[in-house]
Design an enzyme around this catalytic site. Sequence first.
Site, PDB file in Angstrom:
ATOM      1  N   LYS A  41      -7.659  -1.060   6.573  1.00  0.00           N
ATOM      2  CA  LYS A  41      -7.331  -2.623   4.739  1.00  0.00           C
ATOM      3  C   LYS A  41      -6.684  -3.427   5.139  1.00  0.00           C
ATOM      4  O   LYS A  41      -7.417  -4.721   4.696  1.00  0.00           O
ATOM      5  CB  LYS A  41      -7.537  -1.182   3.796  1.00  0.00           C
ATOM      6  CG  LYS A  41      -8.337  -0.234   3.720  1.00  0.00           C
ATOM      7  CD  LYS A  41      -8.040   0.229   2.753  1.00  0.00           C
ATOM      8  CE  LYS A  41      -6.963   1.694   2.142  1.00  0.00           C
ATOM      9  NZ  LYS A  41      -7.174   3.022   2.830  1.00  0.00           N
ATOM     10  N   HIS A  48       0.619  -1.173   0.095  1.00  0.00           N
ATOM     11  CA  HIS A  48       0.081  -0.064  -0.096  1.00  0.00           C
ATOM     12  C   HIS A  48       0.755   0.977   0.385  1.00  0.00           C
ATOM     13  O   HIS A  48       2.063   1.603   0.649  1.00  0.00           O
ATOM     14  CB  HIS A  48      -1.182  -0.093   1.571  1.00  0.00           C
ATOM     15  CG  HIS A  48      -1.856   0.587   1.348  1.00  0.00           C
ATOM     16  ND1 HIS A  48      -3.364   0.378   0.257  1.00  0.00           N
ATOM     17  CD2 HIS A  48      -2.699   2.384   1.504  1.00  0.00           C
ATOM     18  CE1 HIS A  48      -4.148   1.186   0.596  1.00  0.00           C
ATOM     19  NE2 HIS A  48      -4.163   1.524   1.039  1.00  0.00           N
ATOM     20  N   ARG A  54     -13.332  12.687   4.330  1.00  0.00           N
ATOM     21  CA  ARG A  54     -11.728  12.962   4.526  1.00  0.00           C
ATOM     22  C   ARG A  54     -11.283  14.338   3.576  1.00  0.00           C
ATOM     23  O   ARG A  54     -10.806  15.270   3.395  1.00  0.00           O
ATOM     24  CB  ARG A  54     -10.817  12.440   4.396  1.00  0.00           C
ATOM     25  CG  ARG A  54     -10.386  11.487   6.845  1.00  0.00           C
ATOM     26  CD  ARG A  54      -9.310  10.660   6.875  1.00  0.00           C
ATOM     27  NE  ARG A  54      -8.435  10.873   6.294  1.00  0.00           N
ATOM     28  CZ  ARG A  54      -7.356  10.267   6.024  1.00  0.00           C
ATOM     29  NH1 ARG A  54      -7.620   8.907   5.545  1.00  0.00           N
ATOM     30  NH2 ARG A  54      -6.224  10.537   5.514  1.00  0.00           N
ATOM     31  N   SER A 113      -6.356   3.850   8.511  1.00  0.00           N
ATOM     32  CA  SER A 113      -7.074   3.900   7.295  1.00  0.00           C
ATOM     33  C   SER A 113      -6.702   2.751   6.926  1.00  0.00           C
ATOM     34  O   SER A 113      -6.668   1.492   5.988  1.00  0.00           O
ATOM     35  CB  SER A 113      -7.093   4.967   6.432  1.00  0.00           C
ATOM     36  OG  SER A 113      -7.428   4.929   5.305  1.00  0.00           O
ATOM     37  N   ASP A 145     -13.213   2.866   6.977  1.00  0.00           N
ATOM     38  CA  ASP A 145     -12.652   3.096   6.421  1.00  0.00           C
ATOM     39  C   ASP A 145     -13.161   4.080   4.871  1.00  0.00           C
ATOM     40  O   ASP A 145     -12.766   5.142   4.777  1.00  0.00           O
ATOM     41  CB  ASP A 145     -12.060   2.526   5.831  1.00  0.00           C
ATOM     42  CG  ASP A 145     -10.700   3.328   5.069  1.00  0.00           C
ATOM     43  OD1 ASP A 145      -9.513   4.404   5.872  1.00  0.00           O
ATOM     44  OD2 ASP A 145      -9.970   2.843   4.416  1.00  0.00           O
TER      45      ASP A 145
HETATM   46  N1  URA Z   1      -4.363   5.964   1.444  1.00  0.00           N
HETATM   47  C1  URA Z   1      -4.818   5.022   2.227  1.00  0.00           C
HETATM   48  O1  URA Z   1      -5.481   4.091   2.080  1.00  0.00           O
HETATM   49  N2  URA Z   1      -5.456   5.821   2.983  1.00  0.00           N
HETATM   50  C2  URA Z   1      -4.614   7.585   3.464  1.00  0.00           C
HETATM   51  O2  URA Z   1      -5.508   7.793   4.679  1.00  0.00           O
HETATM   52  C3  URA Z   1      -3.664   7.786   2.939  1.00  0.00           C
HETATM   53  C4  URA Z   1      -3.231   7.031   1.775  1.00  0.00           C
END
Ligand code: URA
Length: 433
Positions: free
Chosen positions: A187, A82, A168, A183, A161
């Site tokens: 995930k 990620h 956000r 966040s 999320d």
């Molecule tokens: N990627 C995400 O999944 N969440 C964030 O807050 C920033 C980048």
Amino acid sequence: MNILEIIAKKRDNKKLSKEEINYFIKEYTNNNITDYQAAALVMAIYINGMDDEETKELTLAMADSGETLDLSVFGENVVDKHSTGGVGDKVSLILLPIIASLGIPVAKMSGRGLGFTGGTIDKLESIKGYHTDIGIDKFIENVKSIGISLIGQTLNLAPADKKIYALRDTISCTESIPLIASSIMSKKIAAGANKIVLDVTCGHGAFMNNIEDARKLAVAMKNIGKLANKETVCVITNMNEPLGYAVGNNLEVIEAVNSLKGNMPEDVEQVILELGAYMIKLADKGDNIEENKEKIKEVISNGKAYDKFLQLIENQGGDTSYIKDTNKFEKAKYILPVKSEKAGYIQDINARRIGEISGLLGAGRMKKEDKIDFSVGIVVEKKVSEYVKQGDVLAYVHANDEKLAQEAISEVLTEYVIESKKVDKPKVILEII
Ligand code: URA
């Protein structure tokens, strides 16, 4: 307990309890808390922060807000990746087919654009027919049959999320360590992989502008990984100027396809090699980072990574003729040059502003329900450290509205800092944590 008390507590910079955090996440996910109340609390968290314990509780509550995938059928070393977000960040599109072509299963849930940063899901959806919203059974079946599936947060995985992320994005609450860490890690926990490689971006075009904050975010996510029993490696990468050349959805897909065919921008290549080498290591497929980088280069040069990308697109309903001939992608009506007004070396290109300008052209969202214009964006032609003459093309603006195109041209021009002194190429890989 009620939401007004919770908002007031965080507004007054007090610590929230596990019960209060769980209450907020559960009730917001079930639509019993309004978006404006959630926005007030998220803004209070943004302003006053959260300590490690609150961040951990927020992450676990969000991870637990829906289903949790069990990927143990793929063995003990399922690796996920990620990014904390960037401008021109098409790394997932390139890296994940590479990893799958090396026989390492890839089951990845990606996000949409956030703030001035782009999102892998928006980019994938610029490929005609590609479904990012398949069911969990199909998702797992795809990983079993071809070794890779890339989906959006449309499954019931960390739905809290999904809601908070979208919120956000539209209330200017993106650059916050507890909000980003929870966040991303919620995930990752819900999506089931047990090893995680994180690209923690740092610079103008990232949510963390300096190395100290990037380190803090990396450590916060590593600690959450430890608590959740997930081995996590963070690679801090430079995001001062846009990554690669293309910024904008189908423009980035085209650059990703060219990269998989062996024509990869130098900075993109460095990020791909570093993150990929750690993914291979965590998957237990090679301890030596330099040797792992060679494995990546090999599947690019023998075409296996490109073939895997085609398989991925086809398997999720995408029209592969767009990948085979990228000229088929819809082009913007106006493709106009940004010309340098002076000679000299490029010192800086503010990636955040390039992302924002691209967003204003239609590549991003101002409101949750906004539709993305896949064809617009900015293609940088000259990068930091290059020499330019007066009149040289610095970038191209791709726009569908002539007035916006003209505004974008003058704004992009102001983001290029050009001076007579020579500068080195920026370092791309800043730290491994
Ligand atoms: N990627 C995400 O999944 N969440 C964030 O807050 C920033 C980048």
